[in-house]
Design an enzyme around this catalytic site. Sequence first.
Site, PDB file in Angstrom:
ATOM      1  CG  HIS A 113      -1.704   1.258   1.398  1.00  0.00           C
ATOM      2  ND1 HIS A 113      -2.742   1.612   0.573  1.00  0.00           N
ATOM      3  CD2 HIS A 113      -1.587   2.268   2.314  1.00  0.00           C
ATOM      4  CE1 HIS A 113      -3.250   2.766   0.965  1.00  0.00           C
ATOM      5  NE2 HIS A 113      -2.568   3.188   2.010  1.00  0.00           N
ATOM      6  CG  ASP A 150      -8.548   4.822   9.585  1.00  0.00           C
ATOM      7  OD1 ASP A 150      -9.350   5.356  10.359  1.00  0.00           O
ATOM      8  OD2 ASP A 150      -7.457   5.326   9.275  1.00  0.00           O
TER       9      ASP A 150
END
Length: 436
Positions: A139, A238
């Site tokens: 990521h 999140d």
Amino acid sequence: MARVDFTHDPAARSWVESANGHSDFPVQNLPLGLFSPSSERPRGGVAIGTKILDLGAVAPLLPQDAGDAARLADSSTLNNLLAAGKDALRALRHGLFRLLTDPAAEKSARPALYPVDQCKLHLPVHIGDYTDFYAGIHHAVNVGKLFRPDNPLLPNYKYVPIGYHGRASSVRLSGEDVVRPNGQTMPPGAETPLFGPCKRLDHELEMAIWVGRGNALGHPIPIKQAADHMAGLSILNDWSARDIQAWEYQPLGPFLAKSFHSSVSPWIVTMDALGPYRIAQPARPESDPAPLPYLFDSDDQQNGALNVTMEVYLSTARMQADGQPLHRLSQGSMTAMYWTVAQLFTHHSVNGCNLSTGDLLGTGTLSGATDESKGSLLELTRGGKVPIRLPNGESRTFLEDGDEIVITAFAEASGFVRIGFGECRARIAPSPQWEL
């Protein structure tokens, strides 16, 4: 050290019929949560198949150490139970496993079972603090390439577990709508920022790590002792307002783009339940630096990673109205973590920071190396440039009002039954109207 005992026996069967063969909550799992039947008070329970076992109600049926732990859970939060530490959690697990696999105990214990679909679930703990890490290296590389194609990772990434202090007050249980946030953005070519609803709302595929026993201020947690402070894991989403974040994050990092909502699943899968699914931390490339000595432990490198698979699904408002199934966006793994859970605990506390019972640590988005394993729309759509085509003809670059994101997770290992985490689900609600 990975720990496997009689509670992981794949041949074990429970007298709770729905637990046998259950993909998430067989008797080998026994995750902890907070529930209330009908209009009764919230209290601690354990998921077993399609039922919830009331811990306070069965405390008298358990051995003393397990019963004492169960009584700690008979409260409006699980903080007291988690604070008792891993020995109390293990005693409770052992006692519950024996109770739920002993046919002679069924008559006494069955009245403490409640159908999950007739109960309300609650946040399992009072969360005092929330830290979100950036431990998913794929990521980090994917996002870095969007802004720095020739230098996606900054020099500190492979030395320091990166994280930021999140907003504990806006963590909410799975199932609660996410209200589209308002904020400032700076569109390309604009001379001054605009105020209004976020246009690039995104999910993030993460896992939540719960702090059990805390540490005193000024007393760091050595990496060899980090496991003593871990309670268990849940699923975390999140949410991110990418356009707000792009304008505000320099020079101090995430603020309003991250503080409006974080969704967490209701069940805490304990570290003991995850014993069979611990694996070696993936080897770093030879060109990468070795962790500094305070972050290195040979046993942690051999057993510190977790074979947990996560999946993200999308359902648009039209899909829901038409009764169409969820569309899987991606599938990732906790093996994408560049740092182990123990390393996160140790680094967080190395400056003397005191972690407290119930604190939440996020792993950060856990994308894999392939397109099919990217854990956010920012990555899947290459920054919004390549829309995702859905089976019904719709497309998405970022989330629209009415969209629902569902994240699931499970652990598997040869010779053991699969255990799961349930789901983390939330729908996007329209932004509130402001008069300026």
